[in-house]
Design an enzyme around this catalytic site. Structure first.
Site, PDB file in Angstrom:
ATOM      1  N   CYS A   3      -7.157  -8.231  -5.326  1.00  0.00           N
ATOM      2  CA  CYS A   3      -8.110  -7.277  -5.894  1.00  0.00           C
ATOM      3  C   CYS A   3      -8.549  -7.769  -7.267  1.00  0.00           C
ATOM      4  O   CYS A   3      -7.710  -8.016  -8.139  1.00  0.00           O
ATOM      5  CB  CYS A   3      -7.462  -5.905  -5.989  1.00  0.00           C
ATOM      6  N   CYS A  11      -7.272  -2.059 -13.212  1.00  0.00           N
ATOM      7  CA  CYS A  11      -6.588  -1.000 -12.463  1.00  0.00           C
ATOM      8  C   CYS A  11      -5.292  -1.572 -11.925  1.00  0.00           C
ATOM      9  O   CYS A  11      -5.300  -2.613 -11.262  1.00  0.00           O
ATOM     10  CB  CYS A  11      -7.469  -0.494 -11.321  1.00  0.00           C
ATOM     11  N   CYS A  14      -2.307   0.087  -7.608  1.00  0.00           N
ATOM     12  CA  CYS A  14      -1.642  -0.550  -6.470  1.00  0.00           C
ATOM     13  C   CYS A  14      -0.615  -1.534  -7.013  1.00  0.00           C
ATOM     14  O   CYS A  14      -0.908  -2.712  -7.237  1.00  0.00           O
ATOM     15  CB  CYS A  14      -2.657  -1.248  -5.571  1.00  0.00           C
ATOM     16  N   CYS A  87     -13.465  -0.656  -4.744  1.00  0.00           N
ATOM     17  CA  CYS A  87     -12.016  -0.635  -4.492  1.00  0.00           C
ATOM     18  C   CYS A  87     -11.713  -1.035  -3.051  1.00  0.00           C
ATOM     19  O   CYS A  87     -12.200  -0.415  -2.101  1.00  0.00           O
ATOM     20  CB  CYS A  87     -11.470   0.763  -4.772  1.00  0.00           C
ATOM     21  N   GLN A 211      -3.574  13.511   5.793  1.00  0.00           N
ATOM     22  CA  GLN A 211      -3.045  12.197   5.436  1.00  0.00           C
ATOM     23  C   GLN A 211      -4.185  11.251   5.070  1.00  0.00           C
ATOM     24  O   GLN A 211      -5.246  11.269   5.691  1.00  0.00           O
ATOM     25  CB  GLN A 211      -2.253  11.608   6.598  1.00  0.00           C
ATOM     26  N   TYR A 240       5.246  23.631   6.844  1.00  0.00           N
ATOM     27  CA  TYR A 240       4.331  22.806   6.034  1.00  0.00           C
ATOM     28  C   TYR A 240       3.333  22.129   6.979  1.00  0.00           C
ATOM     29  O   TYR A 240       3.105  20.924   6.912  1.00  0.00           O
ATOM     30  CB  TYR A 240       5.078  21.751   5.211  1.00  0.00           C
ATOM     31  N   ASN A 306       7.385  18.816   7.251  1.00  0.00           N
ATOM     32  CA  ASN A 306       6.585  17.756   6.622  1.00  0.00           C
ATOM     33  C   ASN A 306       6.250  18.213   5.202  1.00  0.00           C
ATOM     34  O   ASN A 306       5.106  18.523   4.888  1.00  0.00           O
ATOM     35  CB  ASN A 306       5.320  17.509   7.437  1.00  0.00           C
ATOM     36  N   CYS A 333       7.416  11.974   2.713  1.00  0.00           N
ATOM     37  CA  CYS A 333       6.680  10.987   1.921  1.00  0.00           C
ATOM     38  C   CYS A 333       7.491  10.555   0.706  1.00  0.00           C
ATOM     39  O   CYS A 333       6.992   9.847  -0.156  1.00  0.00           O
ATOM     40  CB  CYS A 333       5.326  11.551   1.491  1.00  0.00           C
TER      41      CYS A 333
END
Length: 375
Positions: A3, A11, A14, A87, A211, A240, A306, A333
């Site tokens: 990137c 940035c 990531c 991006c 998601q 959830y 979840n 997550c």
């Protein structure tokens, strides 16, 4: 993946950018194995890989700069805008929207919000793309000042971006590090974005969660359906539940399925999907997952959870421990909160686990665990 924004230190969101993808995936698997090392009965399934780039179906961008020269991206340490229109983790469909919105801002003099000076109106751009390439576009404003102007010129934007099906304005008058406010003003006749995942047509409303990686979401729901159908429970709770992804995937004429979610917008979407599909035995309610469980007269055979990153917490873990629930499918997550919750569930044995790389180029991932009440 490489990137130019990352290489130029523009940035660094990531954090694994430039790391070979195989190493990323192996590192996430190893991280999860370390956190769940105490669960010796676990069968570790092969991790599910994502595409390395262009996987994001949703972009949450800060609008900064000036009406004549807006930036769409993030803010630096001094709260100045950094433009990230190209991006590489955003889908091509998302990237096609950014320059058109920038031109719309310039043409119609929509003043970006200046964080240091607390002036201006346009704060954020939130764009979501469906698997079919349709777009939901949301503009976050400080006040209603620009609403008439945006409404008047909206046909110009829709002509330039015919793939945009839902447009809304979110009002966020407060000066704080929160992306959006509570009030939403719908500008289009269509109010939901159709998110077709596997064989289920989900409906996403402006303030509903979905998601951010559609391909991995499909894999997540398929794995959940596989485990649930193998166990064949007569009753399932999806706590959830969001817009009903897991609940709708495990629907079966032989079982009852109840979905619980705090967002009333998401519940409207889940009910719409269920009704459209003609599913039987489905019920969706807006409410707190823990409060619902504690107030219930009878527990189901299986519970799907979840939760957000904080996990399900001690209270819901305590209820599961004292309940008659035989199996839990836990989609997380945050493997750290997952490990903490599993430690609070000694009556259950973790049987299977799978890492799904929902967030390439970062250290984050999704992990699913199948729990069985110990004999």
């Amino acid at each position: 993946m490489h990137c130019s924004y990352f290489d130029a230190a523009r940035c660094r969101s990531c954090t694994l950018m430039g790391t070979p993808y195989g190493e990323q995936l192996a590192g996430k698997q190893a991280h999860c194995q370390t956190l769940l090392a105490d669960h010796t009965a676990l069968e570790w399934l092969e991790p599910v890989a994502s595409q390395e780039s262009a996987f994001r179906n949703k972009a949450k961008m800060v609008i900064s700069g000036t009406a004549r020269n807006p930036t769409i991206g993030i803010l630096d340490a001094e709260a100045h805008g950094i433009d990230l229109r190209k991006c590489g983790v955003c889908s091509p469909g998302l990237r096609a929207v950014f320059p058109v919105v920038a031109a719309f801002i310039r043409t119609h003099r929509l003043t970006p919000y200046d964080v240091p000076n607390r002036s201006g109106e346009l704060k954020h751009l939130i764009v979501t793309e469906s698997p079919d390439g349709e777009i939901m576009l949301r503009l976050v404003l400080r006040s209603e000042q620009l609403v008439p102007r945006i409404r008047k010129h909206l046909p110009d934007l829709l002509e330039a971006l015919p793939q945009v099906k839902v447009v809304s304005i979110n009002l966020h008058p407060e000066h704080k590090a929160v992306l959006e406010g509570d009030r939403e003003i719908l500008l289009t006749e269509q109010s939901t974005l159709n998110m077709r995942v596997n064989d289920i047509n989900l409906h996403l409303r402006p303030q509903s969660f979905f998601q951010t990686n559609s391909h991995m979401a499909a894999a997540l729901y398929r794995q959940g359906r596989e485990w649930v159908n193998e166990l064949a429970p007569a009753s399932v709770w999806d706590l959830y539940c969001g817009v009903g992804g897991f609940a709708l995937h495990v629907a079966n004429p032989s079982r009852t399925v109840t979905g619980i979610e705090t967002s009333s917008e998401a519940i409207v979407s889940a009910r719409l999907s269920s009704d459209e599909a003609g599913l039987q035995g489905m019920e969706f309610e807006a409410g707190d997952a823990t409060a619902f469980a504690l107030a219930a007269r009878q527990a189901p055979d299986l519970v799907i959870v979840n939760p957000p990153r904080r996990g399900i917490g001690k209270e819901l873990c305590g209820w599961l421990e004292s309940s008659d629930v035989q199996h839990v499918v836990y989609s997380s997550c945050n493997a750290q909160s997952l490990a903490r919750d599993l430690a609070a569930l000694p009556s259950f044995t973790a049987r299977r686990v799978r890492v799904l790389d929902m967030f390439p180029q970062t250290t984050h991932y999704e992990v699913m665990v199948l729990l069985e009440r110990a004999g």
